[in-house]
Design a protein around this motif. Structure first.
Motif, short mmCIF file in Angstrom:
data_model
loop_
_atom_site.label_atom_id
_atom_site.label_comp_id
_atom_site.label_asym_id
_atom_site.label_seq_id
_atom_site.Cartn_x
_atom_site.Cartn_y
_atom_site.Cartn_z
N GLU A 1 0.84 -1.20 0.00
CA GLU A 1 0.00 0.00 0.00
C GLU A 1 0.88 1.25 0.00
OE1 GLU A 1 -1.90 3.46 1.58
OE2 GLU A 1 -0.60 2.29 2.84
N ARG A 2 1.93 1.23 0.83
CA ARG A 2 2.84 2.40 0.89
C ARG A 2 3.63 2.56 -0.40
NH1 ARG A 2 1.53 6.37 4.20
NH2 ARG A 2 -0.43 5.60 3.43
N MET A 3 3.95 1.39 -1.05
CA MET A 3 4.62 1.47 -2.35
C MET A 3 3.76 2.31 -3.30
SD MET A 3 4.13 -0.03 -5.54
CE MET A 3 5.03 0.29 -7.01
N TYR B 1 1.25 4.37 -2.47
CA TYR B 1 0.98 5.72 -1.96
C TYR B 1 2.14 6.67 -2.24
CZ TYR B 1 0.00 9.52 1.31
OH TYR B 1 -0.21 10.75 1.87
N TYR B 2 3.34 6.27 -1.80
CA TYR B 2 4.48 7.17 -1.96
C TYR B 2 4.96 7.21 -3.42
CZ TYR B 2 4.81 8.10 3.00
OH TYR B 2 4.54 8.52 4.27
N GLY B 3 4.85 6.09 -4.13
CA GLY B 3 5.25 6.08 -5.53
C GLY B 3 4.47 7.11 -6.32
N LEU C 1 -8.07 2.28 5.03
CA LEU C 1 -7.05 1.24 5.23
C LEU C 1 -6.03 1.57 6.31
CD1 LEU C 1 -5.31 -0.85 2.50
CD2 LEU C 1 -3.89 0.36 4.13
N LYS C 2 -5.44 2.78 6.21
CA LYS C 2 -4.24 3.09 7.00
C LYS C 2 -4.42 3.02 8.53
CE LYS C 2 -0.01 5.16 7.10
NZ LYS C 2 1.05 4.31 7.58
N PRO C 3 -5.43 3.70 9.11
CA PRO C 3 -5.51 3.65 10.58
C PRO C 3 -5.84 2.24 11.06
CG PRO C 3 -7.43 4.76 9.67
CD PRO C 3 -6.51 4.51 8.52
#
Ligand code: GLN
Length: 501
Positions: A31-33, A35-37, A130-132
């Protein structure tokens, strides 16, 4: 009804941690891949001229939109956490949140202006779900009193940053070599990989997060569903009006109002808990000390979150990005933060333990003030880098890398410490709400960061060194004032311990 949960206390399948952590680790990594990508390219794409395939938006508007976007992502964590707790459970929130995020990235992959902003709204909504909830689920894998919890979160934080590194590298490379929309498409594929992985390894969670913790009554559920559908319809209607040009919006003034509004919500919520609930005097002191941590956190993210905006533009426009004939993609510079996190986390974990052994226990407030000052000193490095740029030369890449190094050291002094302060200093019965209120400091910081970055004027490069100097001096001054105040509040931080002794 909550599903029976098997004990995970003796489960050590994932680096000594419960096997369910591997499910969450890899899902959040992907997910972070994504998001930050994608996030790394947003300001670059918006400010690129239309002829070159961008949106041709001014720097001030693009950074304001970026600030609103990142601020909204954190803000939506509040309803996202609530929906999981009261309506659908964390597992469903992660699953549907991930699907919405993936659809958002797919919309961004379509090379069309109208789908761009709709895609961003999807990513905001999905990440809020998703995140929290994935973060909270990590803690639930451990039985009460299990001492592996903190190191579990450290491992999880590693997963976040490994995913971020992959995102910056892959999407940054695709942007330069193939095009923006391919990079956004890669973010969708990353989220898709996370979803498949989550589905296949769901069993390892042993039912944790399968159900809401305190489910709403049927009438409550109906009312909330109605409210959600109304909110969705209003968002869709407003988006249509803005996109069709019927309603004109100035992103900079909108960001100013939003920053003010979230600050008012933050102060109002905090004051309501402080003044209108049945807090003991120890709990009030404790919350007073926590307020300083929140102030430090807000200032910190207002500086730090320029990574994707003004520092990103500096990387693209004023940094020498060629090693021989190889062109370093601008997004790659941002990966320095995640790489330093992975390298420095073990060192910081050892540092806090060693300080405690030597009976040196700086207060939470002081550590956060120090983190803020270290982050601010990164902008002094940028002051010198900007002088190189203002003299007409391209700055060497190590200026940005040195800045990110200082930003990361500051992050490690402040971010995990502030989270731990929230869980320690909040009255137990308000723990969840206080975490939500604390998340608003990320949100305010991000919107303000967008507004500050709006002063980065490519037409007036001579004033850039001064801009960075001002950010730095202002943040250092704020850090010093907070550090000074902690002299008065450090005893308040232990008020709850004394009251419970
Ligand atoms: N980089 C971390 C993450 O994405 C922390 C970001 C933050 O706390 N604002 O989870």
């Amino acid at each position: 009804m909550t599903a029976p949960l098997s004990s995970t206390g003796d489960d050590t399948a994932f680096f000594g941690h419960p096997n369910g952590l591997s499910t969450l680790f890899y899902t959040e990594m992907w997910e972070r891949m994504s998001y930050y990508g994608m996030r790394a390219l947003l300001v670059l794409y918006m400010t690129l001229s239309i002829q070159e395939g961008g949106l041709g938006i001014t720097v001030a508007s693009a950074t304001a939109i970026y600030g609103l976007y990142t601020g909204a992502v954190y803000f939506m964590g509040l309803p996202g956490g609530w929906i999981a707790d009261r309506m659908i459970g964390s597992q469903n929130a992660i699953w549907y949140g991930g699907i919405i995020i993936m659809c958002g990235h797919l919309l961004l992959a379509i090379p069309h202006d109208s789908t761009f902003f709709i895609g961003l709204i999807f990513v905001v909504a999905g990440t809020g779900l998703l995140k929290p909830n994935i973060g909270a689920l990590v803690g639930q894998l451990y039985p009460t009193g299990d001492e592996r919890r903190d190191s579990g979160y450290t491992l999880y934080y590693m997963g976040i940053n490994i995913g971020s590194i992959i995102g910056y590298l892959v999407c940054g490379w695709l942007q330069v070599n193939v095009g923006y929309h391919w990079a956004f498409g890669a973010a969708a594929i990353g989220m898709g990989a996370g979803l498949i992985q989550f589905r296949l390894s769901l069993g390892k969670l042993h039912g944790h997060g399968a159900n809401p913790t305190v489910k709403l009554s049927s009438p409550g559920m109906r009312r909330t569903q109605l409210a959600l559908v109304t909110a969705l319809a209003l968002t869709a209607g407003l988006t249509y009006l803005i996109m069709s040009g019927s309603v004109a919006i100035d992103p900079v003034s909108l960001a100013q109002y939003v920053a003010l509004l979230i600050t008012v919500v933050f102060i109002g919520y905090y004051a309501a808990i402080y003044l209108f609930t049945d807090l003991t005097s120890a709990e009030k002191k404790s919350l007073g000390a926590l307020f300083l941590v929140c102030v430090a956190s807000t200032f910190f993210w207002a500086g730090f979150e320029q990574a994707g905006s003004s520092l990103n533009l500096f990387g693209r426009d004023y940094t020498d990005r060629f090693i021989g004939s190889f062109e370093i993609p601008p997004a790659w510079f941002q990966s320095a933060n995640s790489i330093f996190i992975v390298l420095l986390s073990p060192f910081f974990a050892a540092l806090w333990i060693n300080l405690t052994k030597r009976m040196i226990n700086p207060s939470y407030g002081l550590k956060c003030a120090v983190g803020l000052i270290i982050m601010a000193s990164g902008f002094i490095v940028m002051f010198f880098a900007a002088q190189v740029a203002a003299s007409g030369l391209q700055a060497a890449p190590y200026w940005l890398i040195a800045t990110y190094f200082l930003h990361t050291v500051g992050e490690l002094c402040l971010s995990p410490v502030a989270l731990s302060a929230v869980s320690k200093l909040s009255p137990k019965r308000f723990a969840g709400q206080m975490m939500g209120v604390f998340t608003l400091t990320y949100s305010i910081g991000s919107v303000v960061a967008g507004l500050v970055a709006g002063n980065f004027d490519p037409e007036n490069i001579q004033q850039m060194p001064n801009l960075y100097l001002q950010i730095s001096m202002f943040s250092i001054a704020a850090g010093l004032v907070i550090a000074f105040c902690t002299l008065g509040t450090r005893h308040w931080e232990s008020a709850l311990d004394r009251a419970n002794a």
